[in-house]
Design an enzyme around this catalytic site. Structure first.
Site, short mmCIF file in Angstrom:
data_model
loop_
_atom_site.label_atom_id
_atom_site.label_comp_id
_atom_site.label_asym_id
_atom_site.label_seq_id
_atom_site.Cartn_x
_atom_site.Cartn_y
_atom_site.Cartn_z
N LYS A 35 0.84 -1.21 0.00
CA LYS A 35 0.00 0.00 0.00
C LYS A 35 0.87 1.25 0.00
O LYS A 35 2.06 1.20 0.34
CB LYS A 35 -0.89 -0.01 1.24
CG LYS A 35 -0.10 -0.01 2.54
CD LYS A 35 -0.98 -0.36 3.73
CE LYS A 35 -0.13 -0.41 5.00
NZ LYS A 35 -0.90 -0.87 6.15
N ARG A 133 -10.63 -0.36 15.26
CA ARG A 133 -10.59 0.42 14.01
C ARG A 133 -11.49 -0.32 13.03
O ARG A 133 -12.70 -0.25 13.17
CB ARG A 133 -9.14 0.56 13.53
CG ARG A 133 -8.97 1.61 12.45
CD ARG A 133 -7.51 1.77 12.01
NE ARG A 133 -6.97 0.56 11.37
CZ ARG A 133 -5.74 0.47 10.88
NH1 ARG A 133 -4.91 1.50 10.95
NH2 ARG A 133 -5.32 -0.65 10.31
N HIS A 165 -6.15 -7.22 12.94
CA HIS A 165 -4.93 -6.39 12.91
C HIS A 165 -4.53 -6.01 14.33
O HIS A 165 -5.38 -5.67 15.14
CB HIS A 165 -5.21 -5.14 12.06
CG HIS A 165 -4.00 -4.37 11.67
ND1 HIS A 165 -2.92 -4.92 11.03
CD2 HIS A 165 -3.69 -3.05 11.85
CE1 HIS A 165 -2.00 -3.98 10.81
NE2 HIS A 165 -2.45 -2.85 11.30
N ARG A 221 1.41 -10.66 7.27
CA ARG A 221 1.27 -9.49 6.39
C ARG A 221 2.30 -8.43 6.72
O ARG A 221 1.95 -7.34 7.19
CB ARG A 221 -0.14 -8.89 6.55
CG ARG A 221 -1.31 -9.82 6.30
CD ARG A 221 -2.63 -9.02 6.30
NE ARG A 221 -2.77 -8.20 7.47
CZ ARG A 221 -3.45 -8.53 8.56
NH1 ARG A 221 -4.11 -9.67 8.62
NH2 ARG A 221 -3.50 -7.71 9.59
N TYR A 264 14.63 30.85 5.43
CA TYR A 264 13.48 31.61 5.94
C TYR A 264 13.55 31.77 7.46
O TYR A 264 13.80 30.81 8.18
CB TYR A 264 12.18 30.88 5.61
CG TYR A 264 11.80 30.92 4.15
CD1 TYR A 264 11.58 32.13 3.49
CD2 TYR A 264 11.63 29.74 3.45
CE1 TYR A 264 11.21 32.14 2.14
CE2 TYR A 264 11.25 29.75 2.11
CZ TYR A 264 11.05 30.95 1.47
OH TYR A 264 10.68 30.97 0.15
N CYS A 311 12.93 24.42 3.20
CA CYS A 311 11.99 25.15 2.34
C CYS A 311 11.20 24.14 1.49
O CYS A 311 11.37 22.94 1.64
CB CYS A 311 12.76 26.10 1.42
SG CYS A 311 13.94 27.14 2.29
N MET A 312 10.37 24.64 0.60
CA MET A 312 9.56 23.72 -0.21
C MET A 312 10.42 22.86 -1.13
O MET A 312 10.15 21.66 -1.31
CB MET A 312 8.54 24.49 -1.04
CG MET A 312 7.56 23.58 -1.77
SD MET A 312 6.36 24.47 -2.77
CE MET A 312 5.38 25.29 -1.54
N ASP A 313 11.49 23.46 -1.68
CA ASP A 313 12.26 22.76 -2.72
C ASP A 313 13.72 22.55 -2.37
O ASP A 313 14.45 21.93 -3.15
CB ASP A 313 12.20 23.57 -4.02
CG ASP A 313 10.78 24.02 -4.32
OD1 ASP A 313 9.92 23.13 -4.44
OD2 ASP A 313 10.52 25.22 -4.36
C1 LIG Z 1 -0.15 -1.84 6.72
C2 LIG Z 1 -0.73 -3.10 7.14
C3 LIG Z 1 0.09 -4.16 7.54
C4 LIG Z 1 1.58 -4.05 7.64
O1 LIG Z 1 1.98 -3.37 8.81
P1 LIG Z 1 3.52 -3.22 9.16
O2 LIG Z 1 3.53 -2.71 10.54
O3 LIG Z 1 4.08 -2.25 8.18
O4 LIG Z 1 4.13 -4.56 9.00
C5 LIG Z 1 -0.52 -5.36 7.83
N1 LIG Z 1 -1.87 -5.51 7.75
C6 LIG Z 1 -2.67 -4.49 7.39
C7 LIG Z 1 -4.12 -4.73 7.33
C8 LIG Z 1 -2.15 -3.27 7.08
O5 LIG Z 1 -2.96 -2.28 6.72
#
Ligand SMILES: *Cc1c(COP(=O)(O)O)cnc(C)c1O
Length: 374
Positions: A35, A133, A165, A221, A264, A311-313
Site C-alpha cells: 500500500k 478500528r 490487525h 502481512r 526563511y 523550504c519547499m524545494d
Molecule cells: C499496513 C498493514 C500491515 C503491515 O503493517 P507493518 O507494521 O508495516 O508490518 C498489515 N496488515 C494491514 C491490514 C495493514 O494495513
C-alpha cells in the site's frame, strides 16, 4: 540524466527481507503489503521484488491500488483492506481482487457487485479483536459471519479468509497482544463452527510476524520489515536491510561571512566565515519541515545538520571549511553503510516512525532501481 533528488531502491534488499520474513514465518505464507506506493518504494517494482523473494500474496489498503497492480500485470492474489460505500466493487470482483469485509453494508455491496459480475466475490471477514478500528466484534461479528455464509451458500461470495490487525505488536509483552491472539482464535473458531472453511487466517503485521510466533496462523502481512526497517526499534534491526537511499546533488556551494542568517526566518546564523551548500530537496519532496535545524545528512564524508528552515524545494547545510562542489552527491538517508543516517534515525530525531519518513517521500522524487527489476 541527472536529477536534483532521487530515491534509489534496492530491490534485492526487498527480496532478501521477504526471504528472511518467510523463514521466520515457518510455513506461513507471506502477503507483501505494498500500500501507499509500497511505503514510498514504488508499487509495481516493490511488488515484483516481494514476489521474487517468496511472497505469495499482495496486500493494499485501497481498491484503486489493487486495480493498478492488475493494470501492471500482477495476477497474484491481492487483498484490499479498506473500502467506502460506492466504490467499483463490480470491477474488483471481475478482476479477481480479494476484499476485506468488516461491515454488513460492504457485504451487501459486494453481493450485489457479484451478481452483476456474474461470479462469486472473494472475501476475507474482518474481526475487530481489540484495535477498535476496522472490523466488528461481539453480536456484530456473529451477524456478519452468518450473513456471509448465507451469501456463500447462494454462490455470491467465497469466504476465503478471516483477518484482524494488531494494535500494539510493536510493544513486546503488551497485554493486548495475547488478548488479540485469543480473541482472533475464538472469533475464527465461531465462524468455522458456523460452517466457514477458511483458506487463510491472518493477523500478524511485521512486528507480529517477527516476535509473536502464535500470531502467524496461515499467513503473515509484513509491510515495514519488507522495506528493511525495523518494526520494533528497541529490539534492533532483525537483520533486515533498508531498501531506500535518498540522495540529492548539491545545487550551489558558496562562502558566506560570519553572522549570515540562513533560510526563511533566519533560524540559523553562521558563526564565522563558512561554506554553505544548497541541497535541492524540500518539504515539497517529503523532507519534514520539522527537520529544520534537526536532521542530519551525509555530505563530503561527514554528517551535517540542516542549517535553518527546510523550504519547499531546498535546504541548506553548513560545511565549515570542508569542500564540496555543485553536483556532488549528498546522502539524506539510507542503509547507513557509508555513515549516512537511516530513516529510523530521522524518525527518532523527529519523534515519529520510520514508516512516515519513507512513505512521505513525494512523487516529484523519481525512484530508481540500480540493480534492475526483479
Ligand atoms: C499496513 C498493514 C500491515 C503491515 O503493517 P507493518 O507494521 O508495516 O508490518 C498489515 N496488515 C494491514 C491490514 C495493514 O494495513
Amino acid at each position: 540524466m541527472n536529477v536534483p533528488a532521487e530515491a534509489r531502491v534496492d530491490l534485492d534488499a526487498i527480496a532478501g527481507n521477504v526471504g528472511l520474513l518467510r523463514e521466520r514465518a515457518r510455513g506461513a505464507e507471506v502477503m507483501a503489503m505494498v500500500k501507499a506506493e509500497a511505503y514510498g518504494h514504488g508499487l509495481a517494482e516493490a511488488a515484483g521484488a516481494a514476489l521474487a523473494g517468496g511472497a505469495s500474496w499482495l496486500g493494499v489498503a485501497k481498491l484503486v491500488e489493487a486495480l493498478r497492480l492488475r493494470d501492471a500485470g500482477f495476477t497474484v492474489r491481492t487483498l484490499v483492506s479498506v473500502g467506502v460505500p460506492g466504490e467499483p466493487y463490480e470491477e474488483a470482483v471481475a478482476r479477481d481482487v480479494d476484499l476485506t469485509v468488516g461491515a454488513l453494508w460492504l457485504l451487501d455491496e459486494v453481493v450485489q457487485a457479484a451478481e452483476r459480475a456474474g461470479r462469486a466475490a472473494r472475501i476475507h471477514l474482518k474481526a475487530d479483536t481489540g484495535m477498535s478500528r476496522g472490523g466488528v466484534r461481539g453480536r456484530d461479528w456473529e451477524e456478519l459471519v452468518d450473513a456471509a455464509l448465507k451469501a456463500e451458500a447462494s454462490g455470491r461470495v467465497h469466504v476465503v479468509g478471516v483477518m484482524s490487525h494488531f494494535a500494539c505488536a510493536d510493544e513486546p509483552g503488551h497485554p493486548s497482544i495475547a488478548a488479540q491472539v485469543g480473541a482472533f482464535t475464538e472469533m475464527a473458531a465461531y465462524a468455522e463452527k458456523a460452517g466457514a472453511r477458511f483458506e487463510v487466517r491472518h493477523l500478524a503485521n511485521s512486528a507480529g510476524a517477527l516476535t509473536v510466533p502464535e500470531a502467524r496462523f496461515d499467513l503473515v502481512r509484513p509491510g515495514i520489515a519488507m522495506y528493511g526497517l525495523t518494526p520494533i526499534p528497541a529490539l534492533g534491526t532483525f537483520g533486515l536491510r533498508p531498501a531506500m537511499t535518498l540522495v540529492a546533488d548539491a545545487a550551489l556551494v558558496k562562502r558566506v561571512p560570519g553572522g549570515s542568517g540562513v533560510s526563511y526566518g533566519h533560524t540559523y546564523h553562521t558563526e564565522r566565515e563558512t561554506t554553505l551548500a544548497v541541497v535541492p530537496a524540500g518539504y515539497g519532496d517529503g523532507i519534514p519541515r520539522h527537520g529544520s535545524n534537526v536532521l542530519q545528512v551525509l555530505a563530503g564524508g561527514a554528517r551535517r545538520t540542516i542549517a535553518g528552515r527546510v523550504c519547499m524545494d531546498q535546504f541548506v547545510i553548513d560545511l565549515g571549511d570542508d569542500h564540496l562542489a555543485a553536483g556532488d552527491e549528498i546522502v539524506l538517508f539510507g542503509p547507513g553503510d557509508r555513515g549516512e543516517p537511516t530513516a529510523q534515525e530521522w524518525a527518532d530525531a523527529l519523534g515519529t516512525i520510520s514508516y512516515e519518513i519513507v512513505t512521505r517521500i513525494g512523487s516529484r522524487v523519481p525512484r530508481s532501481y540500480p540493480g534492475g527489476a526483479l
